[in-house]
Design a protein around this motif. Structure first.
Motif, mmCIF file in Angstrom:
data_model
loop_
_atom_site.group_PDB
_atom_site.id
_atom_site.type_symbol
_atom_site.label_atom_id
_atom_site.label_comp_id
_atom_site.label_asym_id
_atom_site.label_seq_id
_atom_site.Cartn_x
_atom_site.Cartn_y
_atom_site.Cartn_z
ATOM 1 N N ASN A 148 -0.782 -3.052 -12.248
ATOM 2 C CA ASN A 148 -1.834 -3.190 -13.254
ATOM 3 C C ASN A 148 -2.775 -1.983 -13.261
ATOM 4 N N GLY A 149 -2.462 -0.973 -12.458
ATOM 5 C CA GLY A 149 -3.275 0.241 -12.405
ATOM 6 C C GLY A 149 -4.353 0.242 -11.337
ATOM 7 N N ALA A 150 -4.638 -0.910 -10.748
ATOM 8 C CA ALA A 150 -5.671 -0.983 -9.705
ATOM 9 C C ALA A 150 -5.234 -0.172 -8.491
ATOM 10 N N ARG A 151 -6.176 0.518 -7.859
ATOM 11 C CA ARG A 151 -5.907 1.291 -6.652
ATOM 12 C C ARG A 151 -6.249 0.427 -5.442
ATOM 13 N N VAL A 152 -5.333 0.389 -4.484
ATOM 14 C CA VAL A 152 -5.540 -0.383 -3.258
ATOM 15 C C VAL A 152 -5.051 0.435 -2.075
ATOM 16 N N ALA A 153 -5.482 0.031 -0.891
ATOM 17 C CA ALA A 153 -5.029 0.680 0.335
ATOM 18 C C ALA A 153 -3.536 0.451 0.509
ATOM 19 N N LYS A 154 -2.847 1.455 1.001
ATOM 20 C CA LYS A 154 -1.404 1.343 1.211
ATOM 21 C C LYS A 154 -1.045 0.276 2.242
ATOM 22 N N HIS A 155 -2.016 -0.111 3.055
ATOM 23 C CA HIS A 155 -1.763 -1.150 4.053
ATOM 24 C C HIS A 155 -2.209 -2.533 3.564
ATOM 25 N N SER A 156 -2.546 -2.669 2.280
ATOM 26 C CA SER A 156 -2.961 -3.970 1.760
ATOM 27 C C SER A 156 -1.812 -4.966 1.875
ATOM 28 N N MET A 157 -2.155 -6.239 1.913
ATOM 29 C CA MET A 157 -1.134 -7.280 2.050
ATOM 30 C C MET A 157 -0.129 -7.227 0.906
ATOM 31 N N ARG A 158 -0.590 -6.948 -0.301
ATOM 32 C CA ARG A 158 0.311 -6.923 -1.452
ATOM 33 C C ARG A 158 1.304 -5.768 -1.333
ATOM 34 N N VAL A 159 0.814 -4.602 -0.963
ATOM 35 C CA VAL A 159 1.709 -3.445 -0.822
ATOM 36 C C VAL A 159 2.691 -3.683 0.318
ATOM 37 N N THR A 160 2.222 -4.273 1.400
ATOM 38 C CA THR A 160 3.106 -4.594 2.514
ATOM 39 C C THR A 160 4.184 -5.585 2.084
ATOM 40 N N ALA A 161 3.807 -6.565 1.260
ATOM 41 C CA ALA A 161 4.779 -7.564 0.797
ATOM 42 C C ALA A 161 5.853 -6.924 -0.079
ATOM 43 N N TYR A 162 5.446 -6.154 -1.091
ATOM 44 C CA TYR A 162 6.500 -5.596 -1.946
ATOM 45 C C TYR A 162 7.194 -4.417 -1.290
ATOM 46 N N GLY A 163 6.549 -3.764 -0.349
ATOM 47 C CA GLY A 163 7.228 -2.715 0.417
ATOM 48 C C GLY A 163 8.332 -3.281 1.291
ATOM 49 N N THR A 164 8.115 -4.472 1.802
ATOM 50 C CA THR A 164 9.136 -5.111 2.622
ATOM 51 C C THR A 164 10.294 -5.612 1.762
ATOM 52 N N VAL A 165 10.008 -5.991 0.526
ATOM 53 C CA VAL A 165 11.085 -6.322 -0.411
ATOM 54 C C VAL A 165 11.968 -5.090 -0.625
ATOM 55 N N ASP A 166 11.353 -3.928 -0.724
ATOM 56 C CA ASP A 166 12.103 -2.679 -0.854
ATOM 57 C C ASP A 166 12.968 -2.445 0.382
ATOM 58 N N GLU A 167 12.430 -2.793 1.530
ATOM 59 C CA GLU A 167 13.186 -2.668 2.779
ATOM 60 C C GLU A 167 14.408 -3.592 2.768
ATOM 61 N N VAL A 168 14.227 -4.823 2.270
ATOM 62 C CA VAL A 168 15.365 -5.732 2.135
ATOM 63 C C VAL A 168 16.430 -5.076 1.257
ATOM 64 N N ASN A 169 15.996 -4.488 0.159
ATOM 65 C CA ASN A 169 16.931 -3.867 -0.769
ATOM 66 C C ASN A 169 17.724 -2.752 -0.085
ATOM 67 N N ALA A 170 17.066 -1.988 0.762
ATOM 68 C CA ALA A 170 17.762 -0.916 1.479
ATOM 69 C C ALA A 170 18.801 -1.487 2.439
ATOM 70 N N THR A 171 18.488 -2.617 3.087
ATOM 71 C CA THR A 171 19.474 -3.221 3.990
ATOM 72 C C THR A 171 20.661 -3.770 3.200
#
Length: 190
Positions: free
Chosen positions: A21-44
């Motif tokens: 949505n364009g909002a800026r958040v810390a890279k360690h935010s819970m939301r970024v961690t959640a979708y970043g881990t989805v990306d990790e699943v995709n890599a596996t």
């Protein structure tokens, strides 16, 4: 359509990133961690596909596409605004969960019931699918945790829950329909 002309933007150099949505958040935010881990699943899943063929590879390709949908869903926190925006965000749908359930049921019909827990391993494909399972479980835990403080699409959480089950059953299928599963022997090394 996505157009990526330049891969690095330098906009994240201070430890922040943009949500969908364009909002800026810390890279360690819970939301970024959640979708970043989805990306990790995709890599596996990509690694597992190196050992898959036929219907299994096709199913894993569908899952990889779903995981991009899931990442897109999780990177848009403003669910209550979905109906008010010009371009509604991509959200996971119950039909994606139902497809996983049908595939699990189809695979499970070929398997004997388990009489023991199994250890991750067996064939190369099974080992990779068990890795997919454990990373998807972590991803689910992070999405559930995020849902305690921010809005999360319930279908996204359900999808992650079914996905780990899918990987478990597919791992058994990859072990000669469960005949080559590596069984846990409690206390075997005491």
């Amino acid at each position: 359509m996505v157009v990526l002309n330049k891969i690095y933007t330098k906009t994240g150099d201070a430890g922040e990133t943009a949500l969908g949505n364009g909002a800026r958040v810390a890279k360690h935010s819970m939301r970024v961690t959640a979708y970043g881990t989805v990306d990790e699943v995709n890599a596996t899943v990509g690694l597992a596909r190196l050992h898959a063929d036929g219907e299994t590879d096709e199913a894993l390709a569908r899952i990889q596409n779903d995981l991009f949908d899931l990442g897109a869903d999780l990177c848009r926190p403003d669910m209550e605004m979905d109906g008010e925006v010009e371009y509604p965000p991509l959200r996971m749908a119950d039909s994606q969960v139902e497809r996983l359930e049908a595939e699990i049921d189809d695979m499970n019909e070929a398997l004997e019931p388990l009489r023991s827990f199994i250890l991750p391993g067996g064939s190369a494909l099974a080992a990779h699918l068990h890795l997919c399972r454990t990373v998807s479980r972590r991803s689910e835990r992070l999405a559930v945790e995020l849902a305690t403080v921010e809005s999360v699409n319930p279908a996204a959480v359900k999808y992650l829950n079914r996905l780990s089950d899918w990987f478990f059953v597919a791992g058994r299928m990859a072990n000669d329909e469960g005949k080559s599963d590596v069984l846990w022997v409690p206390g075997a090394n005491r």
